[in-house]
Write an enzyme that holds these catalytic residues in place. Structure first.
Site, PDB file in Angstrom:
ATOM      1  N   GLY A  33       0.814  -1.215   0.000  1.00 59.06           N
ATOM      2  CA  GLY A  33       0.000   0.000   0.000  1.00 59.06           C
ATOM      3  C   GLY A  33       0.845   1.262   0.000  1.00 59.06           C
ATOM      4  CG  LEU A  35      -0.820   1.399  -3.839  1.00 61.33           C
ATOM      5  CD1 LEU A  35      -1.876   0.857  -4.809  1.00 61.33           C
ATOM      6  CD2 LEU A  35       0.288   0.372  -3.655  1.00 61.33           C
ATOM      7  N   GLY A  38       5.531   4.100  -8.877  1.00 62.22           N
ATOM      8  CA  GLY A  38       6.323   2.873  -9.023  1.00 62.22           C
ATOM      9  C   GLY A  38       5.403   1.653  -9.006  1.00 62.22           C
ATOM     10  CG  HIS A  39       3.258   0.619  -5.460  1.00 59.99           C
ATOM     11  ND1 HIS A  39       3.455   1.725  -4.666  1.00 59.99           N
ATOM     12  CD2 HIS A  39       3.801  -0.426  -4.780  1.00 59.99           C
ATOM     13  CE1 HIS A  39       4.067   1.360  -3.549  1.00 59.99           C
ATOM     14  NE2 HIS A  39       4.304   0.065  -3.595  1.00 59.99           N
ATOM     15  N   GLY A 149       9.279  -4.967  -8.464  1.00 63.02           N
ATOM     16  CA  GLY A 149      10.114  -3.836  -8.861  1.00 63.02           C
ATOM     17  C   GLY A 149      11.593  -4.126  -8.669  1.00 63.02           C
ATOM     18  CG  ASP A 152      11.944  -3.114  -2.961  1.00 60.28           C
ATOM     19  OD1 ASP A 152      12.355  -2.682  -1.891  1.00 60.28           O
ATOM     20  OD2 ASP A 152      11.055  -2.545  -3.623  1.00 60.28           O
ATOM     21  CB  VAL A 178       8.985   4.540 -11.240  1.00 61.82           C
ATOM     22  CG1 VAL A 178       8.427   5.921 -11.578  1.00 61.82           C
ATOM     23  CG2 VAL A 178       8.411   3.479 -12.173  1.00 61.82           C
ATOM     24  CB  SER A 188       5.579   3.400   0.762  1.00 59.67           C
ATOM     25  OG  SER A 188       5.101   2.660  -0.333  1.00 59.67           O
ATOM     26  NE  ARG A 189      10.695   1.150   4.544  1.00 64.11           N
ATOM     27  CZ  ARG A 189      10.313   0.865   5.788  1.00 64.11           C
ATOM     28  NH1 ARG A 189      10.256   1.823   6.695  1.00 64.11           N
ATOM     29  NH2 ARG A 189      10.001  -0.364   6.128  1.00 64.11           N
TER      30      ARG A 189
HETATM   31  P1  AMP Z   1       6.119  -2.232  -1.458  1.00 63.02           P
HETATM   32  O1  AMP Z   1       4.696  -1.751  -1.415  1.00 63.02           O
HETATM   33  O2  AMP Z   1       7.114  -1.202  -1.107  1.00 63.02           O
HETATM   34  O3  AMP Z   1       6.290  -3.541  -0.717  1.00 63.02           O
HETATM   35  O4  AMP Z   1       6.419  -2.558  -2.978  1.00 63.02           O
HETATM   36  C1  AMP Z   1       5.555  -3.373  -3.744  1.00 63.02           C
HETATM   37  C2  AMP Z   1       6.203  -3.609  -5.078  1.00 63.02           C
HETATM   38  O5  AMP Z   1       6.408  -2.361  -5.738  1.00 63.02           O
HETATM   39  C3  AMP Z   1       7.576  -4.282  -4.972  1.00 63.02           C
HETATM   40  O6  AMP Z   1       7.714  -5.246  -6.009  1.00 63.02           O
HETATM   41  C4  AMP Z   1       8.515  -3.119  -5.160  1.00 63.02           C
HETATM   42  O7  AMP Z   1       9.770  -3.502  -5.682  1.00 63.02           O
HETATM   43  C5  AMP Z   1       7.748  -2.277  -6.170  1.00 63.02           C
HETATM   44  N1  AMP Z   1       8.235  -0.886  -6.159  1.00 63.02           N
HETATM   45  C6  AMP Z   1       8.372  -0.090  -5.083  1.00 63.02           C
HETATM   46  N2  AMP Z   1       8.922   1.097  -5.440  1.00 63.02           N
HETATM   47  C7  AMP Z   1       9.127   1.043  -6.779  1.00 63.02           C
HETATM   48  C8  AMP Z   1       9.677   1.940  -7.740  1.00 63.02           C
HETATM   49  N3  AMP Z   1      10.121   3.148  -7.399  1.00 63.02           N
HETATM   50  N4  AMP Z   1       9.738   1.535  -9.028  1.00 63.02           N
HETATM   51  C9  AMP Z   1       9.290   0.301  -9.391  1.00 63.02           C
HETATM   52  N5  AMP Z   1       8.764  -0.595  -8.531  1.00 63.02           N
HETATM   53  C10 AMP Z   1       8.678  -0.238  -7.236  1.00 63.02           C
END
Ligand code: AMP
Length: 286
Positions: A33, A35, A38-39, A149, A152, A178, A188-189
């Protein structure tokens, strides 16, 4: 159209069963979440490739090594559902922790080697929590493809390894990172950064680009590359480096000498916010 929101495992299983019976290809995007674009890029790719796209929104308690980090993690559910709908995802799966973990687990997925260095070293139990919840979500959603993504990269390597080792019939698709116009990887951080921290945060990507430049121009000494990157990071006094490693891109083991493609990965703190980033580097053949 608004994406349907489902919160229970029996209900999503019912919806998935209907899709499978009609032969629809299921694409799955797991998220925690808060979002952002990138998401959005993951969802866009899933929508382009699949007939039915599920986005999970679940802040998974078992992958946090600190309780306060879990409690402070950004949450923006109504905006998240609006983004999923705008991106034409079909279904949002948003279980409560009690739905995913009705009792403590006796079973977990530990992906050994690839989980050990980098973030694994500084966040004990993190990747075991990630691999276990992703395995559970894969069993619930049963996608043909799932989207992750590159931002990570270690998580991606862990998931790829788990899928290969456990013969999960799922294709893992990598989506490039992204970034903001100044190079900061969307996360998100980033919502936790104050204006001063936000102004210093692009130093992570700047230091990675300097390291990449060295690798691509023939430098093979990982120590020298790390030093150059660290000195660029050092120009921003509020950035506290946690690690900067040059690793083999598939199993994420650290390298001293560069003889082929490598990933350079960084983690750093700005105040109480921990950011990670990485770049893939391919040395030119001379
Ligand atoms: P998270 O919500 O942070 O656990 O991320 C969910 C998915 O979104 C993971 O596969 C992340 O690698 C991807 N993600 C997070 N930030 C980015 C970004 N800036 N660009 C592309 N994918 C991302």
């Amino acid at each position: 159209m608004t994406a349907d929101v489902v919160t229970t495992i029996p209900e999503i299983r019912r919806r998935i069963e209907v899709c499978r019976r009609s032969g629809r290809r299921i694409g799955f995007v797991p998220t925690m979440g808060a979002l952002h674009a990138g998401h959005g890029a993951l969802i866009e790719r899933a929508v382009a490739d699949s007939d039915f796209v599920v986005v999970s929104i679940f802040v998974n308690p078992t992958q946090f090594d600190r309780k306060d980090d879990y409690e402070r993690y950004a949450r923006s559910f109504p905006e998240d559902v609006a983004l999923c709908s705008a991106m034409r995802a079909d279904l949002v799966f948003a279980p409560e922790a009690s739905e995913m973990y009705p009792a403590s687990l006796d079973t977990s997925v530990n992906v050994a080697r690839v989980s050990e260095g980098l973030c694994g070293q500084f966040r004990p139990g993190h990747f075991q929590g990630v691999a276990t919840v992703v395995a559970k979500l894969f069993h619930i959603v049963q996608p043909g493809r799932s989207y992750f993504g590159e931002k990570d990269a270690q998580q991606l390597a862990v998931i790829r390894r788990m899928v290969a080792d456990l013969n999960m019939p799922i294709e893992i698709i990598t989506v490039p990172t992204v970034r903001e116009p100044d190079g900061l990887a969307l996360s998100s951080r980033n919502r936790g950064l104050n204006p001063t921290e936000r102004a210093s945060a692009p130093a992570l990507y700047r230091s990675l680009l300097a390291a990449k430049h060295l690798v691509e121009n023939g430098c093979t000494d990982a120590g020298q590359i790390r030093q150059t990157a660290a000195s660029i990071l050092g120009e921003e006094s509020i950035v506290r480096l946690e690690y900067l490693e040059i690793v083999e891109p598939d199993d994420m083991t650290p390298l001293d000498r560069i003889t082929g493609p490598v990933r350079i990965a960084i983690a750093a703190w700005l105040g109480s916010t921990r950011l990670i980033d990485n770049v893939l580097c391919v040395p030119q053949v001379r």
